[in-house]
Design an enzyme around this catalytic site. Structure first.
Site, PDB file in Angstrom:
ATOM      1  N   HIS A 151      34.406  32.488  -0.697  1.00  0.00           N
ATOM      2  CA  HIS A 151      34.121  31.754  -1.931  1.00  0.00           C
ATOM      3  C   HIS A 151      35.315  31.899  -2.860  1.00  0.00           C
ATOM      4  O   HIS A 151      35.834  33.000  -3.034  1.00  0.00           O
ATOM      5  CB  HIS A 151      32.861  32.301  -2.597  1.00  0.00           C
ATOM      6  CG  HIS A 151      32.587  31.684  -3.930  1.00  0.00           C
ATOM      7  ND1 HIS A 151      32.518  30.322  -4.118  1.00  0.00           N
ATOM      8  CD2 HIS A 151      32.375  32.232  -5.159  1.00  0.00           C
ATOM      9  CE1 HIS A 151      32.276  30.064  -5.390  1.00  0.00           C
ATOM     10  NE2 HIS A 151      32.192  31.198  -6.041  1.00  0.00           N
ATOM     11  N   HIS A 210      37.321  29.910  -6.578  1.00  0.00           N
ATOM     12  CA  HIS A 210      37.293  28.844  -7.587  1.00  0.00           C
ATOM     13  C   HIS A 210      38.651  28.153  -7.554  1.00  0.00           C
ATOM     14  O   HIS A 210      39.246  27.872  -8.605  1.00  0.00           O
ATOM     15  CB  HIS A 210      37.010  29.404  -8.976  1.00  0.00           C
ATOM     16  CG  HIS A 210      35.602  29.896  -9.145  1.00  0.00           C
ATOM     17  ND1 HIS A 210      35.099  30.348 -10.335  1.00  0.00           N
ATOM     18  CD2 HIS A 210      34.565  29.995  -8.273  1.00  0.00           C
ATOM     19  CE1 HIS A 210      33.837  30.723 -10.181  1.00  0.00           C
ATOM     20  NE2 HIS A 210      33.489  30.527  -8.938  1.00  0.00           N
ATOM     21  N   ASP A 250      41.575  16.447  10.648  1.00  0.00           N
ATOM     22  CA  ASP A 250      41.936  17.479  11.618  1.00  0.00           C
ATOM     23  C   ASP A 250      40.992  18.680  11.557  1.00  0.00           C
ATOM     24  O   ASP A 250      40.784  19.367  12.546  1.00  0.00           O
ATOM     25  CB  ASP A 250      43.364  17.987  11.350  1.00  0.00           C
ATOM     26  CG  ASP A 250      44.415  17.062  11.951  1.00  0.00           C
ATOM     27  OD1 ASP A 250      44.094  16.313  12.888  1.00  0.00           O
ATOM     28  OD2 ASP A 250      45.568  17.106  11.475  1.00  0.00           O
ATOM     29  N   HIS A 255      30.262  24.281  -9.895  1.00  0.00           N
ATOM     30  CA  HIS A 255      30.635  25.650  -9.566  1.00  0.00           C
ATOM     31  C   HIS A 255      31.936  25.655  -8.757  1.00  0.00           C
ATOM     32  O   HIS A 255      33.013  25.649  -9.332  1.00  0.00           O
ATOM     33  CB  HIS A 255      29.462  26.320  -8.840  1.00  0.00           C
ATOM     34  CG  HIS A 255      29.698  27.758  -8.542  1.00  0.00           C
ATOM     35  ND1 HIS A 255      28.799  28.549  -7.872  1.00  0.00           N
ATOM     36  CD2 HIS A 255      30.763  28.555  -8.799  1.00  0.00           C
ATOM     37  CE1 HIS A 255      29.293  29.777  -7.766  1.00  0.00           C
ATOM     38  NE2 HIS A 255      30.489  29.804  -8.308  1.00  0.00           N
ATOM     39  N   TYR A 262      44.872  19.235  21.416  1.00  0.00           N
ATOM     40  CA  TYR A 262      45.891  19.634  20.446  1.00  0.00           C
ATOM     41  C   TYR A 262      46.295  21.103  20.684  1.00  0.00           C
ATOM     42  O   TYR A 262      45.468  21.916  21.032  1.00  0.00           O
ATOM     43  CB  TYR A 262      45.327  19.470  19.033  1.00  0.00           C
ATOM     44  CG  TYR A 262      46.236  19.928  17.934  1.00  0.00           C
ATOM     45  CD1 TYR A 262      47.164  19.075  17.358  1.00  0.00           C
ATOM     46  CD2 TYR A 262      46.153  21.228  17.462  1.00  0.00           C
ATOM     47  CE1 TYR A 262      47.991  19.493  16.333  1.00  0.00           C
ATOM     48  CE2 TYR A 262      46.977  21.661  16.436  1.00  0.00           C
ATOM     49  CZ  TYR A 262      47.896  20.793  15.886  1.00  0.00           C
ATOM     50  OH  TYR A 262      48.703  21.228  14.865  1.00  0.00           O
TER      51      TYR A 262
HETATM   52 ZN   LIG Z   1      31.810  31.389  -8.058  1.00  0.00          ZN
END
Ligand SMILES: [Zn+2]
Length: 231
Positions: free
Chosen positions: A94, A96, A119, A168, A226
Protein backbone atom coordinates in the site's frame (compact mmCIF):
# COMPACT_ATOMS: atom_id res chain seq x y z
CA UNK A 1 11.33 -16.79 13.87
CA UNK A 2 10.92 -16.57 10.08
CA UNK A 3 14.11 -14.46 9.85
CA UNK A 4 14.37 -14.93 6.07
CA UNK A 5 10.80 -13.70 5.59
CA UNK A 6 11.45 -10.63 7.76
CA UNK A 7 14.62 -9.86 5.78
CA UNK A 8 12.77 -10.09 2.46
CA UNK A 9 9.94 -7.89 3.72
CA UNK A 10 12.44 -5.36 5.07
CA UNK A 11 14.17 -5.23 1.67
CA UNK A 12 10.85 -4.91 -0.16
CA UNK A 13 9.84 -2.03 2.14
CA UNK A 14 13.15 -0.27 1.48
CA UNK A 15 12.39 -0.34 -2.25
CA UNK A 16 9.47 2.08 -1.67
CA UNK A 17 11.66 5.12 -0.83
CA UNK A 18 14.21 3.97 -3.43
CA UNK A 19 11.58 4.20 -6.18
CA UNK A 20 10.14 7.41 -4.66
CA UNK A 21 6.85 5.71 -3.90
CA UNK A 22 6.52 7.11 -0.38
CA UNK A 23 6.83 10.34 1.57
CA UNK A 24 7.85 10.20 5.28
CA UNK A 25 6.71 6.82 6.68
CA UNK A 26 3.72 6.36 4.35
CA UNK A 27 3.43 3.04 2.64
CA UNK A 28 3.86 -0.56 3.70
CA UNK A 29 4.78 -3.95 2.30
CA UNK A 30 3.95 -7.39 3.67
CA UNK A 31 4.72 -10.94 2.57
CA UNK A 32 3.13 -14.16 3.77
CA UNK A 33 4.52 -17.61 4.55
CA UNK A 34 1.44 -19.60 3.50
CA UNK A 35 2.63 -22.78 5.21
CA UNK A 36 3.09 -21.07 8.55
CA UNK A 37 -0.05 -18.93 8.04
CA UNK A 38 1.98 -15.89 9.15
CA UNK A 39 2.86 -12.69 7.36
CA UNK A 40 5.58 -10.14 8.06
CA UNK A 41 4.72 -6.45 7.77
CA UNK A 42 6.36 -3.08 8.34
CA UNK A 43 5.88 -1.59 11.81
CA UNK A 44 3.65 1.45 12.11
CA UNK A 45 5.23 4.90 11.78
CA UNK A 46 8.95 3.93 11.93
CA UNK A 47 11.26 6.01 9.70
CA UNK A 48 12.77 4.15 6.74
CA UNK A 49 16.19 5.56 7.78
CA UNK A 50 16.24 3.54 10.99
CA UNK A 51 14.17 0.54 9.91
CA UNK A 52 15.84 -2.86 10.42
CA UNK A 53 14.90 -6.39 9.32
CA UNK A 54 14.20 -7.43 12.92
CA UNK A 55 11.67 -4.59 13.25
CA UNK A 56 9.27 -6.37 10.89
CA UNK A 57 6.19 -7.58 12.78
CA UNK A 58 4.85 -11.12 12.38
CA UNK A 59 1.07 -11.44 12.30
CA UNK A 60 -1.12 -14.55 11.96
CA UNK A 61 -4.29 -14.83 9.88
CA UNK A 62 -6.45 -14.03 12.91
CA UNK A 63 -4.66 -10.70 13.18
CA UNK A 64 -2.65 -11.60 16.30
CA UNK A 65 0.89 -10.27 16.57
CA UNK A 66 3.04 -13.39 16.82
CA UNK A 67 6.36 -11.58 17.18
CA UNK A 68 7.61 -8.01 17.10
CA UNK A 69 8.55 -5.12 19.33
CA UNK A 70 6.53 -2.53 17.44
CA UNK A 71 2.88 -2.29 16.52
CA UNK A 72 2.29 -3.51 12.96
CA UNK A 73 1.29 -1.06 10.23
CA UNK A 74 -2.17 0.38 10.82
CA UNK A 75 -3.15 -1.08 7.42
CA UNK A 76 -2.46 -4.63 8.64
CA UNK A 77 -6.17 -5.69 8.70
CA UNK A 78 -6.42 -4.74 4.99
CA UNK A 79 -3.40 -6.89 4.12
CA UNK A 80 -4.89 -9.74 6.14
CA UNK A 81 -8.23 -9.64 4.32
CA UNK A 82 -6.42 -9.62 0.96
CA UNK A 83 -4.41 -12.72 1.91
CA UNK A 84 -7.67 -14.45 2.90
CA UNK A 85 -9.56 -13.39 -0.23
CA UNK A 86 -6.76 -13.96 -2.79
CA UNK A 87 -5.21 -17.37 -2.02
CA UNK A 88 -2.55 -17.21 -4.73
CA UNK A 89 -0.92 -13.94 -3.66
CA UNK A 90 2.16 -13.81 -1.44
CA UNK A 91 2.77 -10.08 -1.06
CA UNK A 92 0.76 -6.86 -0.61
CA UNK A 93 1.78 -3.20 -0.94
CA UNK A 94 0.00 0.00 0.00
CA UNK A 95 1.32 3.44 -0.89
CA UNK A 96 0.05 6.96 -1.45
CA UNK A 97 2.18 7.30 -4.58
CA UNK A 98 1.03 10.60 -6.10
CA UNK A 99 -0.20 9.69 -9.61
CA UNK A 100 -2.10 6.55 -8.62
CA UNK A 101 -3.50 8.40 -5.60
CA UNK A 102 -4.60 11.27 -7.85
CA UNK A 103 -6.78 8.84 -9.85
CA UNK A 104 -8.08 7.36 -6.59
CA UNK A 105 -8.94 10.82 -5.26
CA UNK A 106 -10.67 11.63 -8.53
CA UNK A 107 -12.68 8.42 -8.09
CA UNK A 108 -11.71 7.05 -11.49
CA UNK A 109 -10.42 3.71 -12.66
CA UNK A 110 -7.45 3.87 -15.05
CA UNK A 111 -8.36 2.92 -18.63
CA UNK A 112 -5.81 0.91 -20.57
CA UNK A 113 -4.41 3.48 -23.00
CA UNK A 114 -1.33 1.56 -24.08
CA UNK A 115 0.99 -1.40 -23.95
CA UNK A 116 2.90 -0.40 -20.80
CA UNK A 117 -0.36 -0.90 -18.94
CA UNK A 118 -1.37 -3.98 -20.97
CA UNK A 119 1.95 -5.72 -20.29
CA UNK A 120 1.14 -5.93 -16.58
CA UNK A 121 -2.56 -5.35 -16.05
CA UNK A 122 -5.37 -6.69 -18.15
CA UNK A 123 -7.99 -4.02 -18.79
CA UNK A 124 -9.05 -1.09 -16.66
CA UNK A 125 -7.63 -0.77 -13.16
CA UNK A 126 -10.73 -0.51 -10.99
CA UNK A 127 -11.49 2.20 -8.46
CA UNK A 128 -13.42 0.80 -5.49
CA UNK A 129 -16.10 2.98 -3.93
CA UNK A 130 -15.70 4.88 -0.66
CA UNK A 131 -16.60 3.07 2.51
CA UNK A 132 -19.82 4.16 4.23
CA UNK A 133 -19.75 5.86 7.62
CA UNK A 134 -20.96 2.62 9.19
CA UNK A 135 -18.19 0.61 7.51
CA UNK A 136 -15.58 3.17 8.58
CA UNK A 137 -16.78 3.17 12.18
CA UNK A 138 -17.06 -0.62 12.35
CA UNK A 139 -13.51 -1.29 11.16
CA UNK A 140 -12.00 0.94 8.56
CA UNK A 141 -8.93 -1.09 7.56
CA UNK A 142 -10.64 -4.50 7.69
CA UNK A 143 -13.60 -3.22 5.66
CA UNK A 144 -11.21 -1.71 3.11
CA UNK A 145 -9.88 -5.24 2.56
CA UNK A 146 -13.37 -6.73 2.36
CA UNK A 147 -14.41 -4.05 -0.13
CA UNK A 148 -11.41 -4.81 -2.38
CA UNK A 149 -12.27 -8.52 -2.22
CA UNK A 150 -15.86 -7.66 -3.20
CA UNK A 151 -14.59 -5.52 -6.10
CA UNK A 152 -12.73 -8.57 -7.43
CA UNK A 153 -15.60 -11.06 -7.06
CA UNK A 154 -16.10 -10.89 -10.81
CA UNK A 155 -12.53 -10.01 -11.74
CA UNK A 156 -9.30 -11.96 -11.99
CA UNK A 157 -7.03 -10.72 -9.20
CA UNK A 158 -3.99 -12.20 -10.93
CA UNK A 159 -4.72 -10.43 -14.24
CA UNK A 160 -5.27 -7.10 -12.46
CA UNK A 161 -2.89 -7.10 -9.47
CA UNK A 162 -3.97 -3.70 -8.17
CA UNK A 163 -6.87 -1.51 -7.15
CA UNK A 164 -7.52 2.12 -6.34
CA UNK A 165 -9.54 2.90 -3.23
CA UNK A 166 -11.61 6.03 -3.81
CA UNK A 167 -10.43 9.14 -1.93
CA UNK A 168 -7.54 7.11 -0.58
CA UNK A 169 -4.94 5.37 -2.72
CA UNK A 170 -3.67 2.18 -4.35
CA UNK A 171 -3.14 -1.37 -3.11
CA UNK A 172 -1.11 -3.80 -5.22
CA UNK A 173 -0.20 -7.45 -4.78
CA UNK A 174 1.93 -10.18 -6.34
CA UNK A 175 3.46 -13.60 -5.76
CA UNK A 176 5.72 -12.07 -3.09
CA UNK A 177 6.55 -8.70 -1.55
CA UNK A 178 9.04 -7.78 -4.26
CA UNK A 179 6.59 -8.49 -7.07
CA UNK A 180 3.93 -6.46 -5.25
CA UNK A 181 6.39 -3.52 -5.07
CA UNK A 182 7.21 -3.98 -8.76
CA UNK A 183 3.48 -3.77 -9.54
CA UNK A 184 3.15 -0.65 -7.36
CA UNK A 185 5.92 1.05 -9.37
CA UNK A 186 4.34 -0.02 -12.68
CA UNK A 187 0.94 1.23 -11.50
CA UNK A 188 2.44 4.63 -10.62
CA UNK A 189 4.03 4.92 -14.08
CA UNK A 190 0.83 3.81 -15.80
CA UNK A 191 -1.22 6.29 -13.74
CA UNK A 192 1.15 9.11 -14.68
CA UNK A 193 1.10 8.25 -18.38
CA UNK A 194 -2.70 7.89 -18.45
CA UNK A 195 -3.18 11.30 -16.81
CA UNK A 196 -0.82 12.96 -19.30
CA UNK A 197 -2.43 11.09 -22.13
CA UNK A 198 -5.86 12.58 -21.23
CA UNK A 199 -4.26 15.99 -20.90
CA UNK A 200 -2.75 15.82 -24.38
CA UNK A 201 -5.90 14.38 -25.90
CA UNK A 202 -9.07 14.70 -23.79
CA UNK A 203 -10.93 12.51 -26.31
CA UNK A 204 -8.46 9.62 -26.08
CA UNK A 205 -9.97 6.13 -26.16
CA UNK A 206 -8.64 2.91 -24.57
CA UNK A 207 -6.18 0.93 -26.70
CA UNK A 208 -7.83 -1.48 -29.15
CA UNK A 209 -8.71 -4.81 -27.53
CA UNK A 210 -6.42 -6.75 -29.87
CA UNK A 211 -3.34 -4.79 -28.83
CA UNK A 212 -4.28 -5.13 -25.16
CA UNK A 213 -4.66 -8.88 -25.65
CA UNK A 214 -1.41 -9.19 -27.58
CA UNK A 215 0.67 -7.47 -24.93
CA UNK A 216 -0.98 -9.13 -21.97
CA UNK A 217 -0.97 -12.67 -23.31
CA UNK A 218 2.58 -12.61 -24.68
CA UNK A 219 3.71 -12.20 -21.05
CA UNK A 220 1.04 -14.16 -19.19
CA UNK A 221 -0.73 -17.49 -19.48
CA UNK A 222 -0.08 -20.74 -21.30
CA UNK A 223 1.16 -19.22 -24.57
CA UNK A 224 3.44 -16.52 -23.12
CA UNK A 225 6.69 -16.04 -24.98
CA UNK A 226 8.11 -12.74 -23.62
CA UNK A 227 11.54 -12.83 -21.90
CA UNK A 228 14.02 -15.67 -21.49
CA UNK A 229 11.59 -18.47 -20.69
CA UNK A 230 13.14 -19.29 -17.29
CA UNK A 231 9.76 -19.44 -15.48
ZN1 LIG B 1 -3.33 4.74 3.06
Amino acid sequence: MLEELKKRVYEANMLLPKYKMVTFTWGNVSEIDREAGIFAIKPSGVDYDILKPEDMVLVDLEGNVVEGEYNPSSDTPTHLELYKAFPKIGGVVHTHSPWATSWAQAGRGIPCYGTTHADYMYGEIPCARCLTKEEIDAGYEKNTGLLIAEEFKNRDYEAVPCVLCKNHGPFTWGKDGHEAVHNAVVLEEVAKMAARCEMINPQVQPAPQEIQDKHYYRKHGANAYYGQGKK
